[in-house]
Design a protein around this motif. Structure first.
Motif, short mmCIF file in Angstrom:
data_model
loop_
_atom_site.label_atom_id
_atom_site.label_comp_id
_atom_site.label_asym_id
_atom_site.label_seq_id
_atom_site.Cartn_x
_atom_site.Cartn_y
_atom_site.Cartn_z
N LEU A 135 0.83 -1.20 0.00
CA LEU A 135 0.00 0.00 0.00
C LEU A 135 0.87 1.26 0.00
O LEU A 135 1.45 1.60 1.02
N PRO A 136 0.96 1.94 -1.14
CA PRO A 136 1.69 3.21 -1.15
C PRO A 136 0.86 4.29 -0.48
O PRO A 136 -0.35 4.39 -0.72
N VAL A 137 1.49 5.07 0.40
CA VAL A 137 0.82 6.16 1.10
C VAL A 137 1.73 7.37 1.17
O VAL A 137 2.96 7.25 1.05
N ARG A 138 1.14 8.52 1.35
CA ARG A 138 1.91 9.75 1.55
C ARG A 138 1.56 10.26 2.95
O ARG A 138 0.40 10.50 3.25
N VAL A 139 2.59 10.41 3.77
CA VAL A 139 2.42 10.89 5.14
C VAL A 139 3.31 12.10 5.33
O VAL A 139 4.53 12.01 5.17
N ALA A 140 2.69 13.23 5.66
CA ALA A 140 3.43 14.48 5.89
C ALA A 140 4.39 14.77 4.74
O ALA A 140 5.53 15.18 4.95
#
Length: 102
Positions: A17-22
């Motif tokens: 699962l690719p995610v973008r955090v901050a």
């Protein structure tokens, strides 16, 4: 600040699962009942790692085939290393803590 990524009930073996955090691109990997949170792109060739294979805690990059230990981030025989992030839990959520300003 705690950033929710996924509910623990939604985890399944083979999850990438690719995610973008901050503002940071991360990849959540769940395989063989274990979960890791790592940088999304290979430190060697900048390939996206969501297409990587995982076997016994070793991630194999789909670009040039380099292998990385998900437990240490190291690539044996090479100087490349995956950045790993500490996973935390808040109720039914799996996520990561990021300090303000990071």
């Amino acid at each position: 600040m705690f950033h929710r990524i996924i509910r623990t009930l939604e985890l399944y073996d083979g999850l990438r699962l690719p995610v973008r955090v901050a503002g940071v691109e991360l990849l959540l990997v769940h395989d063989d009942g274990r979960t890791w949170l790592i940088q999304r792109r290979c430190p060697h060739g900048d390939f996206p790692l969501e297409r990587a294979t995982v076997h016994r805690g070793v991630l194999r990059c789909p670009g040039h085939g380099l292998e990385f230990s998900l437990d240490s981030g190291r690539c044996p025989g090479q100087s490349y290393q995956l950045r790993r992030y500490h996973i935390d839990y808040e109720g039914p959520w799996l996520g990561v803590w990021v300090a303000d300003g990071d």
